[in-house]
Design an enzyme around this catalytic site. Structure first.
Site, PDB file in Angstrom:
ATOM      1  N   PHE A 167       0.853  -1.183   0.000  1.00 20.61           N
ATOM      2  CA  PHE A 167       0.000   0.000   0.000  1.00 20.61           C
ATOM      3  C   PHE A 167       0.891   1.235   0.000  1.00 20.61           C
ATOM      4  CE2 PHE A 167      -4.722  -0.236   1.321  1.00 20.61           C
ATOM      5  CZ  PHE A 167      -4.965  -1.250   0.396  1.00 20.61           C
ATOM      6  N   GLN A 225      -8.699  13.794   4.909  1.00 23.07           N
ATOM      7  CA  GLN A 225      -8.051  13.078   3.812  1.00 23.07           C
ATOM      8  C   GLN A 225      -8.986  12.934   2.625  1.00 23.07           C
ATOM      9  OE1 GLN A 225      -7.089   8.626   3.846  1.00 23.07           O
ATOM     10  NE2 GLN A 225      -5.055   9.531   4.005  1.00 23.07           N
ATOM     11  N   HIS A 235      -9.351  10.799  -0.627  1.00 18.07           N
ATOM     12  CA  HIS A 235      -8.826   9.594  -1.273  1.00 18.07           C
ATOM     13  C   HIS A 235      -8.607   9.911  -2.749  1.00 18.07           C
ATOM     14  CE1 HIS A 235      -8.413   5.435  -2.585  1.00 18.07           C
ATOM     15  NE2 HIS A 235      -8.368   5.070  -1.314  1.00 18.07           N
ATOM     16  N   LEU A 241     -15.837   4.762  -3.361  1.00 15.41           N
ATOM     17  CA  LEU A 241     -14.433   4.398  -3.227  1.00 15.41           C
ATOM     18  C   LEU A 241     -13.966   3.387  -4.271  1.00 15.41           C
ATOM     19  CD1 LEU A 241     -11.821   4.609  -1.528  1.00 15.41           C
ATOM     20  CD2 LEU A 241     -12.674   2.697  -0.181  1.00 15.41           C
ATOM     21  N   GLU A 292      -7.532   1.460  -2.732  1.00  9.28           N
ATOM     22  CA  GLU A 292      -6.100   1.571  -2.971  1.00  9.28           C
ATOM     23  C   GLU A 292      -5.496   0.235  -3.370  1.00  9.28           C
ATOM     24  OE1 GLU A 292      -2.165   3.170  -0.530  1.00  9.28           O
ATOM     25  OE2 GLU A 292      -4.155   3.985  -0.087  1.00  9.28           O
TER      26      GLU A 292
END
Length: 544
Positions: free
Chosen positions: A118, A233, A235, A249, A252
């Site tokens: 990640f 944050q 994304h 979403l 990641e």
């Protein structure tokens, strides 16, 4: 009559996501525990939506110091080091709990937990269950709750915390509203706030409908101190279309499995922003890179960039990214053959209620865990650290709340009278809840987003003040909770904007375009921003 329903318990946990449920499991060892869920336990909250994975040092080639280093650097050195140390040290223990309770994670041929890379990490330490990691965790945790005799009160919106009348002002329960708009009072010896984030104050976000920042404002009103509320944050990869799915979403894990980002001219543009880490840079850097490409005219017609995994073998995509494949097939895109279109989306809150290592807040009797807290992730959270956070600090919050002394249960009637007056005001309100909420989301997205300036932040603050001056109308008792939630959204948004004005530097997820930052994050003269009913400001420190 004080309320339609009154219940007593030892520990009250507000929130039924990963942190709240883990807290309740632990607290139940010490006495009767109740979980209050605004939605349906196991169905709402962001944990069950989390796709990517859970960071844990379980490979002998990895190390806790390395995980700590990555977390502190990724967080712009704004993290509270002791909290990071606890997160890293206890994450392997808590994932072992999940496995022992029946959670099924992907494994290697050697039957070890599989781990993927990640962003912002020097080692592939993210454990996963395909791209449904959070769902697997929640199903395991909810089953554990059912086995433990923990009471769950569903579809109840907590609107405020109850406090004792003595000078200490200890939290002693909460007041909420059920679906019918009836008041519910829960008296307890300790309360754990595990209410999640605030993405819904933005026009485009990944959060579920309940991620509207209530915990921050409820804690704030009770006297808790909040830190780093400016650190929101974004994304890098959210869905661009269709319109009603904007911001959903795109995990990641897509980049972790080898996905590459390209602009409209086919350029792999991350080489211009972080040539060493490329797509596996930290989320703040990737988000700004994508936003810059779009703002400078190199985005797609729909306002995104391309995220491509079509170069990977089809069976890898089907095995490792099944949810992403399924999601895009529903909108006519086969990611095995063509790229996805993505753009940044409001995602996670790094700031929040200040806690110590026992998850105790600045208010006696009030504990907090999960996304509603600040200090663990600093200025930017590493992907995979949040699911670990829910389990590590959920367990600690439940344990220390459970160890709270048993009190004589009582209610301050003045508080209940105040709540009744507030609710009656909504029934005679004049302004549409939906219209106020839409205006809030718009000003936050336009003026307090990825890039910020003083003038834009002041405009957002003025807009929020004007919106707070309107009296939302509840058309019936069933809409009273919606009005309360709206007020909390406005308060949380105001805290975000005020924090952003306090921090006169660019750091992590917080970027001030109107200020030239002449230092690296580790040399910043600023510490945490802080806001409470009694004080606000930003910590200053000597830098050598």
């Amino acid at each position: 009559m004080l309320a339609d329903n009154m219940t007593d318990c030892h520990v009250l946990v507000i929130g039924s996501g990963g942190a709240g449920v883990r807290a309740a499991i632990e607290a139940s060892r010490y006495g009767e525990t109740i979980i209050v869920s605004k939605s349906l336990a196991g169905k709402g909250g962001c944990t069950t939506m989390a796709e990517g994975g859970y960071n844990a040092v379980i490979n002998c080639e990895d190390s806790c110091p390395l995980h700590e280093e990555d977390t502190l650097k990724g967080g712009g050195f704004l993290n509270i080091p002791k909290l990071v140390e606890i997160l890293v040290k206890e994450a392997p223990e808590r994932i072992a709990d999940l496995v022992s309770w029946g959670a099924v994670f992907d494994v290697t041929p050697e039957r070890m937990l599989a781990q993927r890379p990640f962003g912002g990490q020097k080692f592939p330490r993210t454990c996963f269950a395909g791209d449904r990691t959070g769902h697997e965790m929640m199903m395991t945790l909810i089953e554990r709750v059912r086995q433990g005799g923990i009471q769950i009160m569903q579809e109840i919106t907590i609107i405020d915390l109850l406090k004792t009348e003595d000078d200490g002002g200890r939290v002693c329960g909460a007041v909420g509203l059920n679906r019918r708009g009836e008041m519910v009072i829960i008296r307890s010896d300790a309360v754990v706030l595990a209410t999640g984030g605030l993405g819904q104050i933005y026009d485009v976000c990944t959060n579920c409908a309940t991620g509207n920042g209530q915990g921050y404002s409820i804690g704030y009103r009770a006297g808790a101190e909040l830190i780093d509320m400016e650190m929101v944050q974004f994304h890098p990869t959210g869905l661009v279309y269709p319109y009603d799915a904007r911001g959903r979403l795109i995990t990641e894990a897509v980049r972790g499995e080898g996905g590459i980002l390209k602009n409209i001219i086919g350029e792999r543009f991350m080489k211009n922003y972080d040539p060493k880490r490329m797509e596996l840079s930290t989320r703040d850097i990737v988000s700004r890179a994508i936003a810059t490409e779009i703002l400078e005219g190199r985005g797609t017609e729909k306002g995104g960039v391309y995220l491509d995994v079509s170069h990977l073998p089809a069976d890898v995509i089907e095995e490792r990214l099944p949810l992403m494949l399924e999601q895009f097939l529903t909108i006519g895109v086969d990611i095995r053959k063509e790229p996805m279109e993505v753009a940044p989306t409001a995602h996670h809150m790094m700031g929040g209620i200040r806690i110590n290592t026992d998850c105790q807040t600045s208010v006696p009797g009030l504990f907090a865990c999960g996304e509603v807290t600040g200090g663990i992730h600093g200025a930017n959270r590493l992907g995979g650290n949040s699911l670990a956070d829910t389990q590590v600090f959920g367990k600690r919050a439940g344990e220390f709340a459970g160890k709270s002394p048993v009190l004589e249960k009582s209610i301050n009637p003045t508080q209940i009278e105040k709540e009744n007056k507030r609710l009656k005001g909504f029934l005679s309100g004049t302004e549409s809840i939906a219209v106020i909420k839409k205006a809030l989301k718009k000003t936050m997205w336009e003026n307090a987003g990825i890039f910020r300036t003083e003038s834009e932040l002041k405009k957002a603050l003025l807009d929020i003040e004007n919106l707070k001056g309107k009296m939302p109308k509840a058309v019936s008792k069933e809409n009273l909770a919606d009005a309360c939630v709206l007020e909390d959204m406005l308060t949380s948004a105001e805290l975000v904007v005020k924090g952003a004005l306090l921090r006169e530097e660019s750091r992590g997820a917080h970027v001030r375009k109107d200020i030239k930052t002449e230092w690296t994050p580790d040399k910043s003269p600023f510490g945490h921003t802080y806001q409470s009913l009694s004080r606000s400001g930003i910590e200053k420190k000597e830098v050598f």
